[in-house]
Design a protein around this motif. Structure first.
Motif, PDB file in Angstrom:
ATOM      1  N   VAL A 150      16.673  58.082  49.141  1.00 15.10           N
ATOM      2  CA  VAL A 150      16.884  58.009  48.984  1.00 15.10           C
ATOM      3  C   VAL A 150      18.027  58.683  46.761  1.00 15.10           C
ATOM      4  O   VAL A 150      17.549  58.860  45.897  1.00 15.10           O
ATOM      5  CB  VAL A 150      15.685  57.641  47.383  1.00 15.10           C
ATOM      6  CG1 VAL A 150      14.831  56.687  48.591  1.00 15.10           C
ATOM      7  CG2 VAL A 150      14.410  59.228  47.696  1.00 15.10           C
ATOM      8  N   VAL A 151      19.568  59.156  47.284  1.00 10.81           N
ATOM      9  CA  VAL A 151      19.994  59.873  46.857  1.00 10.81           C
ATOM     10  C   VAL A 151      21.308  58.394  45.879  1.00 10.81           C
ATOM     11  O   VAL A 151      21.470  58.500  46.629  1.00 10.81           O
ATOM     12  CB  VAL A 151      20.960  60.967  47.837  1.00 10.81           C
ATOM     13  CG1 VAL A 151      22.281  61.256  47.292  1.00 10.81           C
ATOM     14  CG2 VAL A 151      20.072  61.339  48.141  1.00 10.81           C
ATOM     15  N   GLY A 152      20.996  58.520  44.288  1.00 10.72           N
ATOM     16  CA  GLY A 152      21.728  57.339  44.357  1.00 10.72           C
ATOM     17  C   GLY A 152      21.463  56.208  44.186  1.00 10.72           C
ATOM     18  O   GLY A 152      19.628  55.725  44.631  1.00 10.72           O
ATOM     19  N   TYR A 153      21.790  55.445  43.656  1.00 16.34           N
ATOM     20  CA  TYR A 153      21.459  53.811  43.786  1.00 16.34           C
ATOM     21  C   TYR A 153      21.466  53.191  45.223  1.00 16.34           C
ATOM     22  O   TYR A 153      22.199  53.628  45.873  1.00 16.34           O
ATOM     23  CB  TYR A 153      21.962  53.053  42.774  1.00 16.34           C
ATOM     24  CG  TYR A 153      21.587  53.125  41.213  1.00 16.34           C
ATOM     25  CD1 TYR A 153      20.851  53.727  40.921  1.00 16.34           C
ATOM     26  CD2 TYR A 153      22.835  53.343  41.038  1.00 16.34           C
ATOM     27  CE1 TYR A 153      20.539  53.945  39.457  1.00 16.34           C
ATOM     28  CE2 TYR A 153      22.744  53.263  39.183  1.00 16.34           C
ATOM     29  CZ  TYR A 153      21.110  54.147  39.205  1.00 16.34           C
ATOM     30  OH  TYR A 153      21.055  54.246  37.209  1.00 16.34           O
ATOM     31  N   ASP A 154      20.664  52.795  45.472  1.00 17.02           N
ATOM     32  CA  ASP A 154      20.660  51.494  46.657  1.00 17.02           C
ATOM     33  C   ASP A 154      21.981  50.599  46.765  1.00 17.02           C
ATOM     34  O   ASP A 154      21.544  49.396  46.995  1.00 17.02           O
ATOM     35  CB  ASP A 154      19.136  51.378  47.286  1.00 17.02           C
ATOM     36  CG  ASP A 154      19.675  50.611  48.786  1.00 17.02           C
ATOM     37  OD1 ASP A 154      20.409  51.144  49.065  1.00 17.02           O
ATOM     38  OD2 ASP A 154      18.501  50.194  49.589  1.00 17.02           O
ATOM     39  N   LEU A 155      23.326  50.966  46.973  1.00 18.23           N
ATOM     40  CA  LEU A 155      24.382  50.037  46.665  1.00 18.23           C
ATOM     41  C   LEU A 155      24.642  49.514  48.742  1.00 18.23           C
ATOM     42  O   LEU A 155      24.541  48.101  49.408  1.00 18.23           O
ATOM     43  CB  LEU A 155      25.596  50.808  46.950  1.00 18.23           C
ATOM     44  CG  LEU A 155      25.271  51.928  45.543  1.00 18.23           C
ATOM     45  CD1 LEU A 155      27.249  52.570  45.694  1.00 18.23           C
ATOM     46  CD2 LEU A 155      25.951  51.159  44.140  1.00 18.23           C
ATOM     47  N   THR A 156      23.734  49.760  49.146  1.00 14.69           N
ATOM     48  CA  THR A 156      24.054  49.598  50.447  1.00 14.69           C
ATOM     49  C   THR A 156      22.930  47.956  50.728  1.00 14.69           C
ATOM     50  O   THR A 156      23.659  47.084  51.244  1.00 14.69           O
ATOM     51  CB  THR A 156      23.010  50.338  51.647  1.00 14.69           C
ATOM     52  OG1 THR A 156      23.923  51.540  51.220  1.00 14.69           O
ATOM     53  CG2 THR A 156      23.183  49.598  52.950  1.00 14.69           C
ATOM     54  N   HIS A 157      21.798  47.759  50.204  1.00 16.31           N
ATOM     55  CA  HIS A 157      21.076  46.445  50.387  1.00 16.31           C
ATOM     56  C   HIS A 157      21.483  45.220  49.038  1.00 16.31           C
ATOM     57  O   HIS A 157      21.167  44.731  49.040  1.00 16.31           O
ATOM     58  CB  HIS A 157      20.055  46.459  49.918  1.00 16.31           C
ATOM     59  CG  HIS A 157      19.072  47.574  51.520  1.00 16.31           C
ATOM     60  ND1 HIS A 157      19.132  48.555  51.397  1.00 16.31           N
ATOM     61  CD2 HIS A 157      18.856  46.842  52.553  1.00 16.31           C
ATOM     62  CE1 HIS A 157      18.919  49.080  53.102  1.00 16.31           C
ATOM     63  NE2 HIS A 157      18.494  48.078  53.502  1.00 16.31           N
ATOM     64  N   LEU A 158      21.918  46.105  47.553  1.00 17.46           N
ATOM     65  CA  LEU A 158      22.931  45.522  47.351  1.00 17.46           C
ATOM     66  C   LEU A 158      24.452  44.719  48.016  1.00 17.46           C
ATOM     67  O   LEU A 158      24.235  43.481  47.170  1.00 17.46           O
ATOM     68  CB  LEU A 158      23.717  45.850  45.931  1.00 17.46           C
ATOM     69  CG  LEU A 158      24.234  45.577  44.916  1.00 17.46           C
ATOM     70  CD1 LEU A 158      23.553  43.816  44.288  1.00 17.46           C
ATOM     71  CD2 LEU A 158      24.970  46.373  43.493  1.00 17.46           C
ATOM     72  N   LEU A 159      24.979  45.399  48.766  1.00 16.22           N
ATOM     73  CA  LEU A 159      25.799  44.479  49.190  1.00 16.22           C
ATOM     74  C   LEU A 159      25.403  43.916  49.909  1.00 16.22           C
ATOM     75  O   LEU A 159      26.011  42.518  50.577  1.00 16.22           O
ATOM     76  CB  LEU A 159      27.001  45.624  50.357  1.00 16.22           C
ATOM     77  CG  LEU A 159      27.684  46.727  49.346  1.00 16.22           C
ATOM     78  CD1 LEU A 159      28.663  47.918  49.396  1.00 16.22           C
ATOM     79  CD2 LEU A 159      28.727  45.572  48.232  1.00 16.22           C
ATOM     80  N   VAL A 160      24.185  44.017  50.629  1.00 19.04           N
ATOM     81  CA  VAL A 160      23.646  43.235  52.128  1.00 19.04           C
ATOM     82  C   VAL A 160      23.536  42.045  51.434  1.00 19.04           C
ATOM     83  O   VAL A 160      22.646  42.105  50.686  1.00 19.04           O
ATOM     84  CB  VAL A 160      22.379  43.493  52.826  1.00 19.04           C
ATOM     85  CG1 VAL A 160      21.893  42.514  53.460  1.00 19.04           C
ATOM     86  CG2 VAL A 160      22.747  45.151  52.687  1.00 19.04           C
ATOM     87  N   GLY A 161      24.181  40.990  51.661  1.00 16.55           N
ATOM     88  CA  GLY A 161      23.849  39.482  51.053  1.00 16.55           C
ATOM     89  C   GLY A 161      24.478  39.048  49.719  1.00 16.55           C
ATOM     90  O   GLY A 161      23.905  37.619  48.846  1.00 16.55           O
ATOM     91  N   SER A 162      25.560  40.235  49.599  1.00 16.01           N
ATOM     92  CA  SER A 162      26.368  40.057  48.608  1.00 16.01           C
ATOM     93  C   SER A 162      27.646  38.378  48.548  1.00 16.01           C
ATOM     94  O   SER A 162      28.507  38.528  47.549  1.00 16.01           O
ATOM     95  CB  SER A 162      27.074  40.750  47.497  1.00 16.01           C
ATOM     96  OG  SER A 162      28.077  41.576  48.440  1.00 16.01           O
ATOM     97  N   GLU A 163      27.547  38.186  49.643  1.00 12.43           N
ATOM     98  CA  GLU A 163      28.520  37.196  49.921  1.00 12.43           C
ATOM     99  C   GLU A 163      29.834  37.022  50.013  1.00 12.43           C
ATOM    100  O   GLU A 163      30.782  36.395  49.432  1.00 12.43           O
ATOM    101  CB  GLU A 163      28.455  35.837  49.213  1.00 12.43           C
ATOM    102  CG  GLU A 163      26.740  35.724  49.914  1.00 12.43           C
ATOM    103  CD  GLU A 163      26.510  33.907  48.884  1.00 12.43           C
ATOM    104  OE1 GLU A 163      27.269  33.086  49.272  1.00 12.43           O
ATOM    105  OE2 GLU A 163      25.145  33.474  48.881  1.00 12.43           O
ATOM    106  N   GLY A 164      30.453  38.640  50.254  1.00  8.73           N
ATOM    107  CA  GLY A 164      31.830  39.029  49.975  1.00  8.73           C
ATOM    108  C   GLY A 164      32.674  39.302  48.651  1.00  8.73           C
ATOM    109  O   GLY A 164      33.322  39.127  48.556  1.00  8.73           O
TER     110      GLY A 164
END
Lengths: 461, 461
Positions: free
Chosen positions: A183-197
């Motif tokens: 939980v360090v900073g924003y969850d960019l991982t799951h923002l990128l998942v599904g972001s369609e490139g």
């Protein structure tokens, strides 16, 4: 220096394609619509990806990342020319860590190959999109692929622990990591998942694995109406059984398969809906759950009920489901394949809506899908002529509006790409779309990465 | 018009607090450090929250959302005065939908109350932070709370399907929804989860539920070293058992509890590590898994092994774990409570690192936590004097650097808040921090929402 010259400098002459055949091939995906890129580039590693991104950003050249090219909404195809960056050379499984239950892979590992590799050591990577023998992990992550097993196991998102990605401006970032909690900073991982490139180019993926369930039981039940089938699902859920898969196939789809294979028995008379149910886990538990599945189906009015006694019978039960895609192609040349989703209790209302579309637009609309998730593939079939295509598009708009009215979503698996961008406003408010566009700008200030996707006015440009 | 006047207009005079007692109470959380707000406001609904945000944005007034106030890193407390917006009046369970396996709740529903409510109908909301009788769902979402059950069930993130939230600029957005699959646009839902109240104010939460596991078995095993205990965990994982909880308690923590309760038998002689293991599920499966747990512990060299025969015995086994927090307070007045996480296979290296810290800094550092996730609570105990506090801070920096070197993360559960902001750069690169700050600006262009949190230079301002 031309774009091609600079890209050649980065990756070497052998890994540039500008011939018409390559441009055509990399200019489309499973949607079969798109636009050829000016050049296709095949980098060898993250550093080359970063150099390509930096160059495209500096020169404001559209850059479209591509994995397996199996998407249904045009996510991996250019709409404004530019560069297609195919990740096909980044295709290694780097690590399968049995103790920490994770795998580290490059983006273009074929999903089914990863599954085979981890299952050989008793582990399991559950997400199972229908394309799993062609599609790749990077594309699955970019689209947040689902599949039949999502009811029990969740979608791709639930398995991504960390990413390495290249921003459109050329920086390399690492998000998340090898731990299941972070939980360090924003969850960019799951923002990128599904972001369609559209936000970054994924160059490495850390995936969570689970123990492979040792035993399965597969059951098929046939019902006189969709309502009866959904009633069986409701009873199952009330009996607190969590099947791995809960697939529904409607009468229209079954007819198409029976005719295509010329095996009438695959679609028994008066069948309005078929459920294909699989429970998995430890043997102690599976036989008890299978019995409860049978009871639920019988109590809901199943006309026939089969339980596979061995793997050959299991494959036979799955055969109808596997042949649907090919069978539908024999109905009409065009298939507008939608992946709408509603709360599972509202699936009968969704099927009732599709019935009204059939009547109103005079089209065949076979449906099947993941009833446990309320995620139904609604296939609007059309001849390749302008008036029928127009009717199909009208039907899809009414479908999407109806799905949102049922508290659902216009896409549960395939994403928006450019094919559905004009419908985004049916589901999302202007405030939400504006916020998403600000997020896009935070990653891609010059709008060079996969332009023309997701957002409606981008398409209009 | 003063801030207080305008806020009074929005919520009514009864729901404004400016007295010193209230300002002090709302000026701190479990960290016991903070700064009083100028005013505390208690809105009744989303529209009032939106009006407050709009006013604060227009007037550039710091706005700090607050749930249960049980955080450990100062996430809910002001560092620059301004307005604390307490969501305590938004505290209703709006819907428990048994068929669709979801709940719709306002943010300030106490987590334990929701669990009780859903368990009464045979459902289950797994996330179980230690504070579950005080902390609230909105805060759990903002921090992405974990807990002992995360090994099998995952953390809060895995249960959030959709949110209603108010942007710092006053717009109300809805993300996700009542469906388990949704790939329309960016996943703002999971970007907001864990964002520590810095991106938006959560005003409604749609949560996924699962069937309640009908049966548990609880086991306790005692080992002569942490290495032996982790070996048992490894054997369990290789036996493909997935316990619901896998807690470890080290010898130092056990000693503190035994002394605090004056029950020497709670910490048998020569105990270096205790494992508390719970398996749950259908009765068919639980007894088999419990037996495999026993075998794994015995094979790994457990000195003693207990299995609760009934609920009273189960509560007794959990007692040591539950009393740790209070027991530690008797060691020293100050506790620097860290929630680091490493890949579970590296837990022995983490404990070895803590041993070196004990020697080097001459401090007691009892450790316990969720060994299945590699998520260990490392409690650096200190007297309330300047030199010992300085030593504790030095030890925590060495701890964080060591954890990152072990491919871990400096926070698995508590977040960054302002307490750990200065350490962010140990884990994240400047590129990643810069990207996160651009994401922050996309939500909060004027930086009014919960300023001074997460990002290091914000603190320095």
């Amino acid at each position: 220096m031309t774009t091609t010259d600079r890209l050649r400098e980065i990756v070497g002459a052998d890994f540039i394609r500008t011939d018409e055949a390559a441009r055509a091939a990399y200019g489309q995906d499973a949607l079969k619509r798109g636009h050829p890129p000016d050049v296709v580039v095949l980098p060898a590693n993250t550093a080359e990806v970063a150099a390509i991104a930096k160059f495209c950003d500096d020169t404001r050249t559209p850059l479209v990342p591509r994995g397996g090219g199996t998407g249904y909404t045009g996510g991996a195809v250019p709409v404004r020319g530019g560069v297609v960056l195919s990740l096909e050379r980044l295709n290694r499984i780097l690590e399968i860590d049995e103790l920490n239950l994770l795998a580290v892979v490059e983006p273009n590992v074929i999903t089914g190959d990863l599954q085979d590799a981890v299952e050989r050591v008793g582990l399991f990577y559950p997400p199972d999109p229908a394309s799993l023998r062609q599609s790749v992990i990077g594309g699955n992550v970019a689209e947040c692929a689902g599949g039949p097993r999502a009811f029990k196991y969740g979608v791709t998102k639930q398995y991504v622990l960390g990413l390495e990605a290249v921003l459109p401006t050329g920086e390399i970032v690492k998000t998340g990591g090898k731990v299941v909690k972070n939980v360090v900073g924003y969850d960019l991982t799951h923002l990128l998942v599904g972001s369609e490139g559209t936000l970054a180019i994924i160059t490495q993926v850390i995936l969570r694995l689970v123990p492979k369930p040792p035993v399965q039981a597969t059951l098929r039940a046939i019902f006189p109406s969709v309502k009866h089938a959904v009633d069986a699902v409701t009873r199952l859920i009330r009996a607190r059984v969590v099947p791995a898969t809960l697939e529904i196939i409607d009468g229209d789809s079954l007819d198409a398969v029976a005719q295509y294979l010329n095996v009438r028995s695959l679609a028994p008379a008066r069948t309005a809906a078929l459920l294909l149910i699989e429970v998995d886990g430890l043997s102690e538990q599976v036989s008890g759950e299978a019995t409860r599945v049978e009871e639920s189906c019988r109590d809901a009015g199943a006309m026939t009920l089969l339980r596979a006694a061995n793997d050959a019978e299991r494959q036979e039960l799955w055969r109808v489901r596997r042949e649907i895609s090919l069978a539908l192609k024999t109905i009409k040349p065009l298939k507008f394949n939608h992946d709408v989703v509603v709360p599972k209790g509202r699936v009968p209302e969704l099927f009732a809506l599709v019935d009204t579309l059939r009547d109103r637009f005079g089209l065949r609309i076979p449906c099947f899908g993941h009833v446990g998730d309320g995620n139904i593939h609604v296939n609007i079939m059309a001849a390749d002529d302008a008036t029928e295509i127009a009717r199909a598009h009208e039907a899809e708009r009414v479908l999407f509006e109806g799905v949102v009215a049922l508290e659902g979503s216009i896409s549960g698996e395939h994403g928006i790409g450019f094919a559905k961008a004009k419908y985004l406003g049916i589901e999302l408010t202007p405030e939400t779309i504006a916020l998403m566009k600000r997020v896009k700008a935070a990653f891609d200030p010059h709008g060079i990465l996969n332009p023309g996707k997701i957002f409606p006015d981008e398409v209009a440009q």
